[in-house]
Design a protein around this motif. Structure first.
Motif: not given
Length: 251
Positions: A60, A71, A77, A81, A84-85, A118, A121-122, A125
């Protein structure tokens, strides 16, 4: 033993697609990189297809100049994210198998809470990818949130996602903790990738205080069958720094 060329340091004078081609010509088995985002994924994919190499991992983005990831930073945040996306999208576009989520400079319980959220989330996702976290030594990366392997393992165990793994960088962990043989043996189930470089100068892995002939033999005996990441800083041209490669490949 197989090896992956880390193109953040090796052939860094070339555009990423050309660095991939140079790594293939030098006999590497795979490649990895730091931040590929300046290059169109189509161009990177074409170079990977042409050479038959896989891109093992990417990072990232660090954030603003002087930052070292986002992160674990409270209040960032949304930015974290988004990065990360972005990394997940790029990794999927080029067939890359893992994303290293960079924590950043932070400390304390709130930073840990943010980092866990985070990482969760990763992992959710991208269940199709390996999400990596990497302890960095406090000399090269002062104040970095993640600096020790036991800290990383505690985070991995707390979240419990099967795709969350440890990036075991022998250079960083030798500086911070040492005892690499026992540490590799004990942590093998949670290790997603291994990187090598000389200690303490981060040069070619054929000198310094770590005997990588021994480390490669240990990993071989443990059943490790994936390429090791050559993430060292060559002095001069990368092609002139590869004298170590034939000997370690024979292990």
């Amino acid at each position: 033993m197989q090896f992956s060329a880390n193109l953040g340091f090796l052939w860094s004078d070339l555009a990423l697609p050309d660095a991939i081609r140079a790594a293939a010509a030098a006999g590497f088995d795979a490649v990895e990189c730091h931040w590929p985002y300046a290059h169109a994924p189509e161009a990177v994919s074409a170079a990977l297809a042409e050479t038959g190499l896989a891109m093992l991992g990417l990072n990232t983005l660090r954030g603003q100049p002087g930052e070292n990831g986002l992160s674990a930073i409270p209040g960032r945040e949304a930015e974290a994210r988004a990065e990360i996306d972005r990394a997940i999208t790029y990794a999927r576009a080029i067939g890359c198998g893992s994303v290293h989520v960079m924590a950043g400079v932070a400390e304390g319980p709130q930073a840990e809470t943010v980092f866990l959220a985070n990482l969760d989330h990763a992992c959710r996702a991208a269940p199709d990818l390996t999400i990596l976290i990497e302890p960095l030594n406090s000399y090269d990366a002062p104040g970095y949130f993640l600096s020790r392997s036991d800290q990383a393992v505690a985070l991995i165990e707390r979240l419990g996602h099967p795709n969350l793994k440890l990036m075991f960088d022998c250079y960083h962990l030798q500086i911070m903790e040492g005892d690499l043989t026992r540490r590799l043996t004990r942590l093998l189930p949670v290790i997603g990738h291994v990187q090598i470089a000389a200690v303490p100068d981060r040069g070619t892995p054929d000198h310094g205080e770590v005997d990588y002939r021994h480390i490669c033999a240990v990993l071989r005996d443990l059943g490790w069958d994936r390429p090791l990441g050559a993430e060292y800083k060559p002095v001069g041209a990368t092609g002139d720094s590869l004298g170590w490669l034939p000997e370690l490949r024979r292990i």
